[in-house]
Design a protein around this motif. Structure first.
Motif, PDB file in Angstrom:
ATOM      1  N   CYS A 195       0.847  -1.182   0.000  1.00 17.54           N
ATOM      2  CA  CYS A 195       0.000   0.000   0.000  1.00 17.54           C
ATOM      3  C   CYS A 195       0.890   1.241   0.000  1.00 17.54           C
ATOM      4  O   CYS A 195       2.114   1.150   0.127  1.00 17.54           O
ATOM      5  N   VAL A 196       0.289   2.397  -0.152  1.00 15.72           N
ATOM      6  CA  VAL A 196       1.039   3.655  -0.145  1.00 15.72           C
ATOM      7  C   VAL A 196       1.392   4.029   1.284  1.00 15.72           C
ATOM      8  O   VAL A 196       0.524   4.121   2.160  1.00 15.72           O
ATOM      9  N   PHE A 197       2.670   4.238   1.534  1.00 15.79           N
ATOM     10  CA  PHE A 197       3.161   4.690   2.837  1.00 15.79           C
ATOM     11  C   PHE A 197       3.161   6.210   2.900  1.00 15.79           C
ATOM     12  O   PHE A 197       2.788   6.805   3.907  1.00 15.79           O
ATOM     13  N   ARG A 198       3.605   6.858   1.786  1.00 20.52           N
ATOM     14  CA  ARG A 198       3.645   8.326   1.745  1.00 20.52           C
ATOM     15  C   ARG A 198       3.410   8.820   0.329  1.00 20.52           C
ATOM     16  O   ARG A 198       4.112   8.401  -0.598  1.00 20.52           O
ATOM     17  N   GLU A 199       2.410   9.656   0.161  1.00 18.25           N
ATOM     18  CA  GLU A 199       2.170  10.323  -1.116  1.00 18.25           C
ATOM     19  C   GLU A 199       3.001  11.600  -1.165  1.00 18.25           C
ATOM     20  O   GLU A 199       3.486  12.090  -0.134  1.00 18.25           O
ATOM     21  N   SER A 200       3.142  12.165  -2.385  1.00 23.40           N
ATOM     22  CA  SER A 200       3.884  13.429  -2.553  1.00 23.40           C
ATOM     23  C   SER A 200       5.192  13.362  -1.777  1.00 23.40           C
ATOM     24  O   SER A 200       5.461  14.157  -0.881  1.00 23.40           O
ATOM     25  N   ALA A 201       6.017  12.373  -2.130  1.00 22.53           N
ATOM     26  CA  ALA A 201       7.234  12.057  -1.392  1.00 22.53           C
ATOM     27  C   ALA A 201       8.463  12.787  -1.921  1.00 22.53           C
ATOM     28  O   ALA A 201       9.590  12.364  -1.660  1.00 22.53           O
ATOM     29  N   ASN A 202       8.257  13.875  -2.674  1.00 20.16           N
ATOM     30  CA  ASN A 202       9.365  14.643  -3.239  1.00 20.16           C
ATOM     31  C   ASN A 202      10.266  13.764  -4.106  1.00 20.16           C
ATOM     32  O   ASN A 202      11.483  13.897  -4.098  1.00 20.16           O
ATOM     33  N   TYR A 203       9.627  12.850  -4.836  1.00 22.50           N
ATOM     34  CA  TYR A 203      10.316  11.953  -5.755  1.00 22.50           C
ATOM     35  C   TYR A 203      11.475  11.238  -5.048  1.00 22.50           C
ATOM     36  O   TYR A 203      12.600  11.202  -5.531  1.00 22.50           O
ATOM     37  N   ALA A 204      11.145  10.685  -3.886  1.00 18.09           N
ATOM     38  CA  ALA A 204      12.148   9.966  -3.095  1.00 18.09           C
ATOM     39  C   ALA A 204      12.770   8.843  -3.909  1.00 18.09           C
ATOM     40  O   ALA A 204      12.117   8.223  -4.748  1.00 18.09           O
ATOM     41  N   ASN A 205      14.039   8.587  -3.640  1.00 21.41           N
ATOM     42  CA  ASN A 205      14.774   7.544  -4.337  1.00 21.41           C
ATOM     43  C   ASN A 205      15.317   6.557  -3.306  1.00 21.41           C
ATOM     44  O   ASN A 205      14.587   5.718  -2.811  1.00 21.41           O
ATOM     45  N   GLY A 206      16.591   6.648  -2.938  1.00 21.56           N
ATOM     46  CA  GLY A 206      17.179   5.710  -1.992  1.00 21.56           C
ATOM     47  C   GLY A 206      16.781   5.977  -0.550  1.00 21.56           C
ATOM     48  O   GLY A 206      16.437   7.100  -0.177  1.00 21.56           O
ATOM     49  N   HIS A 207      16.832   4.902   0.266  1.00 21.67           N
ATOM     50  CA  HIS A 207      16.510   5.003   1.695  1.00 21.67           C
ATOM     51  C   HIS A 207      17.511   4.182   2.499  1.00 21.67           C
ATOM     52  O   HIS A 207      18.104   3.219   2.000  1.00 21.67           O
ATOM     53  N   THR A 208      17.652   4.544   3.770  1.00 24.90           N
ATOM     54  CA  THR A 208      18.383   3.730   4.728  1.00 24.90           C
ATOM     55  C   THR A 208      17.752   3.969   6.092  1.00 24.90           C
ATOM     56  O   THR A 208      16.778   4.721   6.222  1.00 24.90           O
ATOM     57  N   ARG A 209      18.293   3.320   7.121  1.00 22.44           N
ATOM     58  CA  ARG A 209      17.886   3.573   8.497  1.00 22.44           C
ATOM     59  C   ARG A 209      19.091   4.030   9.290  1.00 22.44           C
ATOM     60  O   ARG A 209      20.206   3.539   9.075  1.00 22.44           O
ATOM     61  N   ASP A 210      18.896   4.979  10.216  1.00 23.14           N
ATOM     62  CA  ASP A 210      20.005   5.421  11.037  1.00 23.14           C
ATOM     63  C   ASP A 210      20.132   4.517  12.262  1.00 23.14           C
ATOM     64  O   ASP A 210      19.425   3.513  12.390  1.00 23.14           O
ATOM     65  N   LEU A 211      21.030   4.870  13.160  1.00 18.46           N
ATOM     66  CA  LEU A 211      21.305   4.001  14.304  1.00 18.46           C
ATOM     67  C   LEU A 211      20.128   3.900  15.264  1.00 18.46           C
ATOM     68  O   LEU A 211      20.081   2.980  16.089  1.00 18.46           O
ATOM     69  N   LYS A 212      19.191   4.844  15.179  1.00 18.43           N
ATOM     70  CA  LYS A 212      18.005   4.799  16.029  1.00 18.43           C
ATOM     71  C   LYS A 212      16.807   4.203  15.291  1.00 18.43           C
ATOM     72  O   LYS A 212      15.679   4.270  15.790  1.00 18.43           O
ATOM     73  N   GLY A 213      17.053   3.641  14.117  1.00 16.87           N
ATOM     74  CA  GLY A 213      15.992   2.979  13.380  1.00 16.87           C
ATOM     75  C   GLY A 213      15.087   3.898  12.605  1.00 16.87           C
ATOM     76  O   GLY A 213      14.049   3.469  12.096  1.00 16.87           O
ATOM     77  N   ARG A 214      15.472   5.177  12.473  1.00 17.17           N
ATOM     78  CA  ARG A 214      14.639   6.129  11.752  1.00 17.17           C
ATOM     79  C   ARG A 214      14.904   6.056  10.251  1.00 17.17           C
ATOM     80  O   ARG A 214      16.020   5.787   9.819  1.00 17.17           O
TER      81      ARG A 214
END
Length: 331
Positions: free
Chosen positions: A84-103
């Protein structure tokens, strides 16, 4: 909640009923140990425009990935098997990762042209959007080091059209950046690659691998020594595609193999059906395996309960395959 199709695909593709899966090709005997006999490629969801940047959230048992041209982030749930859609109008997001706090930390490739972080309460904050007073180009791929530093590539790819981004003029060179994990300071660590794209660390984080996706005559992966202060040195050609194949996103496993999103470089002699999928290279940079998919694979990540499930973001679809290794990243 918008749901996307599961295994049924527009091209009639279906998973192999035969073990071992003939689409998981052994190019060198050393790859046989990583191919599970009783595991086949699964298509998790389809119906997207251009999938990128998958990242696994083990604490919630879900995968996030960017549908770049759809300008949205998609969530695939392991428990229900639905997307399903997690976020609309996502500013054309591309790559993702998580930081040390899981964000969630994201490359927003257009409009904001920034690195953003999604807080646990849902707020979205900017980590970096300018360097030397000039806006970033279109942040593409990203990785978090175990010391908290965040590294990302910044080519101008998403400034070229209003489909995968927004037409704009780049003001900075193609570059790789580092955000300090303690101070948040932004440093340009290299600017000598044409189209820096996927990047990942070796298991011990002593080397950083970066894809040069506009290199000529063939696409390349470069290796750099990583200093304790975050400086890069000893640039070495690690993998040369040597033909019509093209790299995109990359990840390392615990043995130092590189698993690379793979497809055609667009040349007339390229055969997409023979190239599409994921190529696996040993620590010396030699090809040892090819996971053949019916679509070009842009990016991938390891996840699942044991970090041994390879998730592949591939043009219109999400795929998965259990393998006999684990991702080097533990987040």
């Amino acid at each position: 909640m918008t749901l996307f199709a599961s295994s049924q695909a527009r091209d009639g593709w279906s998973p192999s009923l035969r073990y071992p899966d003939p689409a998981v090709a052994v190019l060198h005997p050393s790859f046989a140990k990583y191919r599970l006999f009783a595991a086949s490629i699964e298509r998790l969801a389809t119906g997207f425009r251009w999938m990128e940047g998958p990242v696994w959230f083990g604490d919630g048992r879900y995968l996030l990935a960017s549908d770049v041209a759809g300008n949205r982030i998609v969530r695939w749930d392991e428990v229900t098997g639905t997307a399903c859609v997690f976020r609309e109008s996502a500013n054309y997001a591309n790559g993702h990762t998580r930081d040390l706090k899981g964000r969630l930390v994201s490359c927003e490739g257009a409009v904001t042209r920034r690195i953003s972080r999604t807080e646990h309460d849902g707020r979205i904050v900017t980590l970096a959007d300018r360097f030397d007073g000039k806006p970033l180009n279109s942040p593409n791929d990203i990785v978090c080091q175990s010391n908290g530093a965040i590294w990302f590539t910044d080519p101008p790819f998403q400034l070229g059209n209003d489909y995968e981004g927004r037409v704009g003029t780049p003001e900075l060179p193609h570059a790789v950046y580092r955000i300090d994990g303690e101070t948040g300071a932004l440093t340009q660590v290299l600017d000598d690659l044409t189209g820096p794209n996927g990047l990942c660390f070796s298991p011990d984080e002593r080397k950083l691998y970066v894809v040069e996706s506009r290199a000529t005559p063939s696409r390349r992966v470069w290796a750099y020594n990583v200093g304790a202060d975050g400086r890069l040195s000893h640039k070495t050609l690690h993998i040369d595609a040597r033909g019509p194949g093209a790299f995109d996103g990359i990840k390392c496993d615990v043995d130092g193999n590189i698993w690379a999103g793979w497809g055609s470089n667009g040349s007339p002699e390229a055969d997409p059906e023979a190239l599409d999928g994921v190529m696996v290279f040993d620590p010396q940079g030699q090809p040892i395996g090819h996971i053949r998919l019916p679509e070009r694979c842009a990016n991938l990540c390891f996840g699942g309960a044991d970090n041994n499930r390879l998730f592949m973001a591939s043009s219109h679809s999400l795929y998965a395959l259990y393998v006999n290794t684990r991702g080097a990243e533990k987040r």
